[in-house]
Design an enzyme around this catalytic site. Structure first.
Site, PDB file in Angstrom:
ATOM      1  N   SER A 111      -2.525   2.054   8.015  1.00 25.31           N
ATOM      2  CA  SER A 111      -1.679   2.367   6.862  1.00 25.31           C
ATOM      3  C   SER A 111      -1.227   3.822   6.908  1.00 25.31           C
ATOM      4  CB  SER A 111      -2.405   2.064   5.550  1.00 25.31           C
ATOM      5  OG  SER A 111      -3.638   2.731   5.469  1.00 25.31           O
ATOM      6  N   GLU A 112      -2.095   4.738   7.414  1.00 26.24           N
ATOM      7  CA  GLU A 112      -1.682   6.124   7.613  1.00 26.24           C
ATOM      8  C   GLU A 112      -2.353   6.731   8.844  1.00 26.24           C
ATOM      9  OE1 GLU A 112      -0.790   5.576   3.258  1.00 26.24           O
ATOM     10  OE2 GLU A 112      -2.715   5.460   4.296  1.00 26.24           O
ATOM     11  N   THR A 113      -1.634   7.654   9.451  1.00 22.65           N
ATOM     12  CA  THR A 113      -2.127   8.497  10.541  1.00 22.65           C
ATOM     13  C   THR A 113      -1.799   9.931  10.161  1.00 22.65           C
ATOM     14  OG1 THR A 113      -1.780   6.784  12.208  1.00 22.65           O
ATOM     15  CG2 THR A 113      -1.865   9.064  12.987  1.00 22.65           C
ATOM     16  N   HIS A 167      -6.479   8.192   0.717  1.00 26.09           N
ATOM     17  CA  HIS A 167      -7.579   8.108   1.678  1.00 26.09           C
ATOM     18  C   HIS A 167      -7.337   8.993   2.900  1.00 26.09           C
ATOM     19  CE1 HIS A 167      -5.545   5.151   4.360  1.00 26.09           C
ATOM     20  NE2 HIS A 167      -6.553   5.342   5.203  1.00 26.09           N
TER      21      HIS A 167
END
Length: 292
Positions: free
Chosen positions: A51-53, A82
């Site tokens: 979902s995120e990097t 997060h």
């Protein structure tokens, strides 16, 4: 020029491996920000398919320990929950920093203050969160895409990401919803929303909730455990319940995806000042390097 950079994958909002929400963190402290392009960072985020990097750079801000860049598989975000917590955990390990209770991170929304508890839990104080109503067409579209009705008017909360918060009757209703992701994506794109936060109270409580986060317009149908979403929900709940004193809210999320995330948020009310924070545990799952 290719760089071999330190890499970690951190599981956030859990102390049990593989039960939280992973974030990939790339350590760019030993290169300058102009040595890697946004296009390259976006390509890495698309490849990790999380979902995120995030990417950690040195900050030019005198107060900050580091600068963060955050990417979904499709876009760069100004802030996300997060990833803030997981990146702080990774930074502490990358730099072997110990025995600190406060960290400061430069983000696209300004300086973010993070707190590290003696237990290892990491939380961060959110920037001010605007809340407003949404168009009747958007509300009706979200109802159709979820197949249920809200118990109060859905509202848009801007916490970096632009989340619409949709409160249903109880935790069981929240858990059981099977969204039409194509419709959700369509509505989110029309109104330029990041996505939708769905929540329901546990046993009628004002402080214990089940939550789910849907962002198909960002390439993430359902985020396992969503920090920025928990901030949006907390801001919405404060608007809805009119908390009159500092209140902790306990949120669980991820059960439908085989996760068991636990988030602690707080509405801090000190005299006339109100602020919001979110936090939880984080554990490192993968240590390695990545070539960019």
């Amino acid at each position: 020029m290719a760089f071999i950079l330190p890499f970690k994958q951190v599981d956030v909002f859990t102390n049990v491996p593989f039960k939280g929400n992973p974030v990939a963190v790339i350590n760019c402290l030993n290169i300058t920000e102009d040595q890697i392009s946004s296009k390259q960072m976006q390509a890495v985020a698309n490849w990790t398919n999380l979902s995120e990097t995030t990417f950690i750079f040195k900050s030019s801000h005198p107060e900050c320990h580091y600068k963060i860049r955050i990417f979904t598989p499709l876009n760069e975000l100004p802030l996300a929950g997060h990833p803030m917590i997981g990146t702080c955990k990774a930074f502490l390990e990358f730099t072997e920093t110990k025995n600190v209770s406060k960290m400061y991170c430069e983000s696209k929304l300004g300086v973010i203050e993070l707190s590290i508890a003696s237990t290892g839990e990491i939380s961060f104080k959110a920037p001010p969160a605007d809340i407003e109503g949404i168009a009747a067409e958007a509300s009706a579209g979200y109802q159709k895409s979820l197949g249920c009705e809200p118990v109060a008017s859905p509202k848009l909360v801007r916490v970096g990401p632009k989340w619409v918060v949709f409160l249903v009757s109880d935790a069981e209703k929240c858990y059981g919803v099977n969204p039409d992701f194509a419709k959700l994506k369509h509505i989110s794109n029309i109104f330029e929303h990041t996505g939708l936060i769905l929540a329901g109270s546990k046993s009628g409580s004002m402080t214990n909730f089940e939550m789910r986060a849907f962002a198909p317009a960002e390439g993430v149908d359902e985020d396992p455990v969503c920090g920025s979403g928990s901030l949006a929900l907390t801001r919405y709940l404060h608007d809805h319940f009119k908390y009159s004193e500092t209140t902790q809210i306990n949120i669980t999320e991820g059960g439908r995806l085989g996760r068991d995330g636990h988030i602690k948020t707080c509405v801090s009310i000190i005299e006339s000042e109100t602020s919001y924070s979110t936090g939880g545990d984080a554990i490192t799952i993968i240590n390695g390097t990545i070539s960019i």
